[in-house]
Design a protein around this motif. Sequence first.
Motif, mmCIF file in Angstrom:
data_model
loop_
_atom_site.group_PDB
_atom_site.id
_atom_site.type_symbol
_atom_site.label_atom_id
_atom_site.label_comp_id
_atom_site.label_asym_id
_atom_site.label_seq_id
_atom_site.Cartn_x
_atom_site.Cartn_y
_atom_site.Cartn_z
ATOM 1 N N ARG A 89 0.853 -1.191 0.000
ATOM 2 C CA ARG A 89 0.000 0.000 0.000
ATOM 3 C C ARG A 89 0.885 1.236 0.000
ATOM 4 O O ARG A 89 1.792 1.373 0.817
ATOM 5 N N VAL A 90 0.654 2.123 -0.949
ATOM 6 C CA VAL A 90 1.380 3.389 -1.040
ATOM 7 C C VAL A 90 0.378 4.530 -1.134
ATOM 8 O O VAL A 90 -0.708 4.361 -1.687
ATOM 9 N N ALA A 91 0.742 5.664 -0.586
ATOM 10 C CA ALA A 91 -0.139 6.835 -0.659
ATOM 11 C C ALA A 91 -0.148 7.414 -2.068
ATOM 12 O O ALA A 91 -1.172 7.863 -2.557
ATOM 13 N N SER A 92 1.014 7.385 -2.710
ATOM 14 C CA SER A 92 1.145 7.948 -4.054
ATOM 15 C C SER A 92 2.125 7.109 -4.859
ATOM 16 O O SER A 92 3.312 7.039 -4.520
ATOM 17 N N PHE A 93 1.632 6.494 -5.909
ATOM 18 C CA PHE A 93 2.506 5.725 -6.793
ATOM 19 C C PHE A 93 3.599 6.630 -7.364
ATOM 20 O O PHE A 93 4.764 6.243 -7.425
ATOM 21 N N LYS A 94 3.220 7.836 -7.743
ATOM 22 C CA LYS A 94 4.168 8.791 -8.331
ATOM 23 C C LYS A 94 5.321 9.097 -7.375
ATOM 24 O O LYS A 94 6.466 9.227 -7.802
ATOM 25 N N LEU A 95 5.038 9.194 -6.081
ATOM 26 C CA LEU A 95 6.082 9.467 -5.100
ATOM 27 C C LEU A 95 6.842 8.208 -4.679
ATOM 28 O O LEU A 95 8.008 8.277 -4.302
ATOM 29 N N ALA A 96 6.187 7.056 -4.740
ATOM 30 C CA ALA A 96 6.816 5.797 -4.328
ATOM 31 C C ALA A 96 7.759 5.231 -5.379
ATOM 32 O O ALA A 96 8.792 4.639 -5.051
ATOM 33 N N MET A 97 7.424 5.398 -6.646
ATOM 34 C CA MET A 97 8.173 4.736 -7.715
ATOM 35 C C MET A 97 9.645 5.140 -7.785
ATOM 36 O O MET A 97 10.484 4.273 -8.056
ATOM 37 N N PRO A 98 10.036 6.394 -7.542
ATOM 38 C CA PRO A 98 11.465 6.702 -7.566
ATOM 39 C C PRO A 98 12.283 5.869 -6.571
ATOM 40 O O PRO A 98 13.403 5.442 -6.883
ATOM 41 N N ARG A 116 -2.428 0.298 -13.848
ATOM 42 C CA ARG A 116 -3.859 0.395 -14.148
ATOM 43 C C ARG A 116 -4.449 1.534 -13.321
ATOM 44 O O ARG A 116 -4.268 1.599 -12.113
ATOM 45 N N GLN A 117 -5.128 2.423 -14.028
ATOM 46 C CA GLN A 117 -5.820 3.536 -13.389
ATOM 47 C C GLN A 117 -7.007 3.863 -14.292
ATOM 48 O O GLN A 117 -6.833 4.349 -15.404
ATOM 49 N N VAL A 118 -8.194 3.583 -13.806
ATOM 50 C CA VAL A 118 -9.404 3.732 -14.610
ATOM 51 C C VAL A 118 -9.582 5.161 -15.096
ATOM 52 O O VAL A 118 -9.991 5.407 -16.229
ATOM 53 N N ASP A 119 -9.269 6.115 -14.236
ATOM 54 C CA ASP A 119 -9.457 7.535 -14.522
ATOM 55 C C ASP A 119 -8.395 8.283 -13.729
ATOM 56 O O ASP A 119 -7.981 7.806 -12.665
ATOM 57 N N PRO A 120 -7.917 9.432 -14.201
ATOM 58 C CA PRO A 120 -6.901 10.168 -13.436
ATOM 59 C C PRO A 120 -7.290 10.481 -11.992
ATOM 60 O O PRO A 120 -6.426 10.650 -11.135
ATOM 61 N N ALA A 121 -8.575 10.509 -11.695
ATOM 62 C CA ALA A 121 -9.023 10.779 -10.321
ATOM 63 C C ALA A 121 -9.051 9.507 -9.462
ATOM 64 O O ALA A 121 -9.251 9.589 -8.252
ATOM 65 N N PHE A 122 -8.832 8.338 -10.059
ATOM 66 C CA PHE A 122 -8.894 7.065 -9.344
ATOM 67 C C PHE A 122 -7.503 6.621 -8.907
ATOM 68 O O PHE A 122 -6.489 7.042 -9.478
ATOM 69 N N PRO A 123 -7.429 5.724 -7.916
ATOM 70 C CA PRO A 123 -6.140 5.224 -7.442
ATOM 71 C C PRO A 123 -5.413 4.374 -8.486
ATOM 72 O O PRO A 123 -6.036 3.764 -9.350
ATOM 73 N N VAL A 124 -4.106 4.320 -8.343
ATOM 74 C CA VAL A 124 -3.245 3.516 -9.224
ATOM 75 C C VAL A 124 -3.025 2.139 -8.605
ATOM 76 O O VAL A 124 -2.881 2.003 -7.394
ATOM 77 N N PHE A 125 -2.993 1.118 -9.449
ATOM 78 C CA PHE A 125 -2.576 -0.234 -9.085
ATOM 79 C C PHE A 125 -1.541 -0.617 -10.126
ATOM 80 O O PHE A 125 -1.823 -0.551 -11.321
ATOM 81 N N ALA A 126 -0.331 -0.982 -9.679
ATOM 82 C CA ALA A 126 0.741 -1.240 -10.643
ATOM 83 C C ALA A 126 1.568 -2.454 -10.243
ATOM 84 O O ALA A 126 1.659 -2.803 -9.060
ATOM 85 N N HIS A 161 -5.032 1.953 -3.579
ATOM 86 C CA HIS A 161 -6.384 1.611 -3.141
ATOM 87 C C HIS A 161 -6.423 1.400 -1.629
ATOM 88 O O HIS A 161 -5.662 0.596 -1.086
ATOM 89 N N ALA A 162 -7.320 2.087 -0.950
ATOM 90 C CA ALA A 162 -7.430 2.013 0.512
ATOM 91 C C ALA A 162 -7.725 0.600 1.011
ATOM 92 O O ALA A 162 -7.302 0.229 2.100
ATOM 93 N N ASP A 163 -8.422 -0.204 0.230
ATOM 94 C CA ASP A 163 -8.767 -1.555 0.659
ATOM 95 C C ASP A 163 -7.632 -2.569 0.461
ATOM 96 O O ASP A 163 -7.786 -3.730 0.826
ATOM 97 N N ASP A 164 -6.533 -2.144 -0.093
ATOM 98 C CA ASP A 164 -5.410 -3.049 -0.348
ATOM 99 C C ASP A 164 -4.391 -3.012 0.776
ATOM 100 O O ASP A 164 -3.191 -2.820 0.567
ATOM 101 N N GLY A 165 -4.845 -3.210 1.980
ATOM 102 C CA GLY A 165 -3.935 -3.307 3.107
ATOM 103 C C GLY A 165 -3.623 -1.971 3.733
ATOM 104 O O GLY A 165 -4.262 -0.960 3.456
ATOM 105 N N ALA A 166 -2.625 -1.998 4.594
ATOM 106 C CA ALA A 166 -2.242 -0.808 5.344
ATOM 107 C C ALA A 166 -0.791 -0.474 5.089
ATOM 108 O O ALA A 166 0.033 -1.345 4.815
ATOM 109 N N VAL A 167 -0.481 0.797 5.187
ATOM 110 C CA VAL A 167 0.901 1.249 5.086
ATOM 111 C C VAL A 167 1.630 0.801 6.348
ATOM 112 O O VAL A 167 1.053 0.761 7.424
ATOM 113 N N GLY A 168 2.891 0.457 6.208
ATOM 114 C CA GLY A 168 3.702 0.089 7.363
ATOM 115 C C GLY A 168 4.009 -1.391 7.456
ATOM 116 O O GLY A 168 4.347 -1.894 8.519
#
Length: 127
Positions: free
Chosen positions: A15-24, A37-47, A61-68
């Motif tokens: 689980r990441v808050a932002s794919f864009k910030l996590a990927m580097p 995969r991102q259905v719409d720019p306003a939707f969460p990313v799954f990669a 996605h909030a339902d995909d586990g917890a950060v930490g």
Amino acid sequence: MESSTQIERCTPIIRVASFKLAMPFYSSIGFIEEWRRQVDPAFPVFAAISRGVVKLFLSEHADDGAVGIRLILDVSDVDLFHAECIQNGVEIHEPPQDMVSGERRMSLRDVDGNVLTFETSRTRRLF
């Protein structure tokens, strides 16, 4: 109960808050993006990202586990991987150290606080 079916692979969802910030961070330790995969720019990313045969999913996605979470990944040489991380400017959370259970391990922390522990098994246990 005996089973003849072998589990061949496990692909954890991180689980990441932002794919864009996590990927580097993940790129700096050798992972490449396989698909996103991102259905719409306003939707969460799954990669899906990978390094060699290891695949991870990164999800906003909030339902995909917890950060930490903490993952343990086996590497052929943890000291060589540590040197690679240093060369790439990766901040080390826990430097390589020998464990009493026989592994040599180090840890990194991604931008969301997830901990990735990399270890190399040793043939000799310390206990």
